[in-house]
Write an enzyme that holds these catalytic residues in place. Structure first.
Site, mmCIF file in Angstrom:
data_model
loop_
_atom_site.group_PDB
_atom_site.id
_atom_site.type_symbol
_atom_site.label_atom_id
_atom_site.label_comp_id
_atom_site.label_asym_id
_atom_site.label_seq_id
_atom_site.Cartn_x
_atom_site.Cartn_y
_atom_site.Cartn_z
ATOM 1 N N ARG A 64 0.814 -1.205 0.000
ATOM 2 C CA ARG A 64 0.000 0.000 0.000
ATOM 3 C C ARG A 64 0.858 1.270 0.000
ATOM 4 O O ARG A 64 0.678 2.158 -0.819
ATOM 5 C CB ARG A 64 -0.867 -0.034 1.255
ATOM 6 N N THR A 65 1.810 1.326 0.915
ATOM 7 C CA THR A 65 2.646 2.523 1.034
ATOM 8 C C THR A 65 3.521 2.689 -0.211
ATOM 9 O O THR A 65 3.689 3.787 -0.733
ATOM 10 C CB THR A 65 3.523 2.436 2.299
ATOM 11 N N LYS B 159 22.137 -10.527 1.353
ATOM 12 C CA LYS B 159 23.558 -10.897 1.254
ATOM 13 C C LYS B 159 24.372 -10.177 2.313
ATOM 14 O O LYS B 159 25.608 -10.252 2.312
ATOM 15 C CB LYS B 159 24.100 -10.528 -0.136
ATOM 16 N N ARG C 122 11.564 1.999 3.414
ATOM 17 C CA ARG C 122 10.895 1.321 4.528
ATOM 18 C C ARG C 122 11.830 0.222 5.010
ATOM 19 O O ARG C 122 12.452 -0.481 4.210
ATOM 20 C CB ARG C 122 9.575 0.710 4.083
ATOM 21 N N HIS D 158 6.364 6.854 11.076
ATOM 22 C CA HIS D 158 5.764 6.726 9.746
ATOM 23 C C HIS D 158 5.202 8.093 9.394
ATOM 24 O O HIS D 158 3.992 8.294 9.366
ATOM 25 C CB HIS D 158 4.671 5.652 9.785
#
Ligand SMILES: [Zn+2]
Lengths: 139, 306
Positions: free
Chosen positions: B51-52, B80, B101, B129
């Site tokens: 969504r974001t 990695k 994010r 957020h």
């Protein structure tokens, strides 16, 4: 013992009794090649007992670290056997690379290159928070 | 303003300017269609949040910009063992702005330090957020015409809901705000939020059900009450219905109530509420795109004076 025994160097006085080794460790005094005298449980009129550290060389002492441990410590700078300067300490606004964040969800737990940084969030209660995750130190 | 890591880094004036710009874009999107031509947004999602990410990508595309990025740690080099610092140092060379994010708290602080382009925090664990908060503020301002003098109800999980904490912190700076904090005792606001409210002299009540305050509310912000937050199943079953909004409860509300939810919802708002004109949560998601467009333009210093 008194400060006359040092020609050029630093005397950290009025350390709370028992705290000198913590300061020795945090200031990394073990890495010095000059002589360092640690005096534990010296008699003090003001404090009852106190610790003192004498460093026989005019090194750059991190006053932020000392201020964080105890702002009541006195820092005496000695030149040619004379006391030339007394530093007054404060709680530092920022503390970098001294204490570590213990929040397992914090980025510092996985990002090795990130220096542990704290900011003074509440001076009255001496609360430092992690610059990354805002978690209070010691909570 | 170079980065957006934490909503608390923005002054009230900066937030106002951002929301003004978002309003202008919302009203005249055609005037902004090419403002970010030849600019590239990198969406670095070390943790999936479709969504974001889509909201950021839609925002950039609508400004005429381009996008690149990855949508989970598995598709990035993080698996990695590459550090955040190295990843953003490399990606900085491929883009003009980064939206990131990450599951670890404070990761965007590290990113901002090593990036040579602006960094937007698109969520760091349960910590911050800020674009959600800007979205919430834009929604309230557009739906109510103001950000002051109102009774805001916040309902559900007020303990772990970071969007709730940020919204309280942002709104408590405005005059005339009263908060009605509706939650089970187990999920009430944490002490640090209570400290903010007390420090700023905000009027607030903490209550266990929404019925009583419903007729007084101007905004009702719903959040999800997760089963795993409760110590036992019996408590959850006993309490959960108190925190579900349905047409019966809504019938006692003001005609101009604004019902919000950060989405995704599970069952805390009955779908029977969706067609009620007071349901604003889908509009809220749309506003999120415009606020991100405004943010991208501001950080890229492409703002046209309006
Ligand atoms: Zn931390």
């Amino acid at each position: 013992m008194n400060i006359d025994s040092i020609q050029n160097g630093i005397v950290l006085d009025h350390i709370s009794a028992g705290m000198c080794m913590e300061i020795y460790r945090l200031l990394r005094l073990d890495q010095l090649s000059c002589s360092v005298a640690i005096i534990k449980n010296a008699k003090s009129k003001r404090m009852g007992r106190k610790d003192i550290i004498k460093i026989d060389e005019d090194i750059d002492v991190d006053l932020n670290i000392l201020g964080y441990i105890d702002p009541n410590i006195t820092v005496n700078i000695i030149r040619d056997g004379k006391l030339v300067c007394k530093h007054k300490l404060d709680l530092p606004h920022e503390l970098n690379g001294v204490i570590m964040c213990r929040n397992p969800r914090c980025i510092t737990s996985t990002e090795n290159s990130a220096e542990h940084c704290f900011y003074l969030a509440d001076a009255a209660h001496k609360i430092y928070r992690c610059r990354y995750c805002d978690t209070a130190y010691g909570k | 303003m170079r980065n957006l890591i934490d909503i608390r880094d923005m002054t009230v004036e900066e937030i106002d300017r951002m929301l003004d710009l978002a309003d202008r874009i919302f009203e005249h999107p055609e005037q902004y269609r090419d403002t970010a031509n030849h600019k590239t947004l990198a969406t670095l999602f070390f943790e999936p949040s479709t969504r974001t990410r889509l909201s950021f990508e839609a925002a950039m595309l609508e400004l005429g910009g381009r996008i690149l990025g990855f949508s989970s740690a598995a598709s990035s080099s993080a698996t990695k063992g590459e550090s955040v610092a190295d990843t953003v140092a490399v990606v900085s060379g491929y883009c003009d702005i980064i939206a990131m994010r990450h599951p670890k708290e404070g990761a965007p602080v590290v990113a901002a330090r090593h990036a040579t382009v602006p960094v937007i925090n698109a969520g760091d664990g349960g910590h911050n957020h800020p674009t959600q908060t800007l979205t919430d503020l834009m929604t309230i301002r557009r739906e109510k015409g103001r950000l002051c003098d109102m009774n805001i109800g916040l309902c559900g999980d007020l303990q772990f809901g970071r969007t709730v904490h940020s919204l309280i912190a942002a709104m408590s700076r405005s005059p005339g705000i009263r908060f009605s904090l509706i939650s089970p005792d187990e999920l009430c606001i944490p002490d640090y939020v209570r400290e903010i409210l007390t420090e700023r002299g905000c009027d607030f009540v903490e209550i266990g059900s929404m019925e009583e305050v419903m007729p007084t509310l101007d905004v009702l912000y719903m959040t999800r009450v997760q089963k795993e937050r409760f110590f036992n199943e019996a408590d959850y079953i006993r309490l959960k219905d108190s925190y579900i909004l349905d047409p019966a409860k809504l019938s006692r509300a003001k005609d101009d109530l604004c019902v919000m939810h950060p989405l995704p919802r599970v069952n805390e708002i009955s779908t029977l509420v969706d067609n009620d004109p007071r349901a604003c949560y889908f509009k809220q998601a749309r506003y999120g795109k415009y606020v991100r467009m405004a943010l991208i333009l501001t950080l890229l210093e492409l703002v046209k004076e309006g």
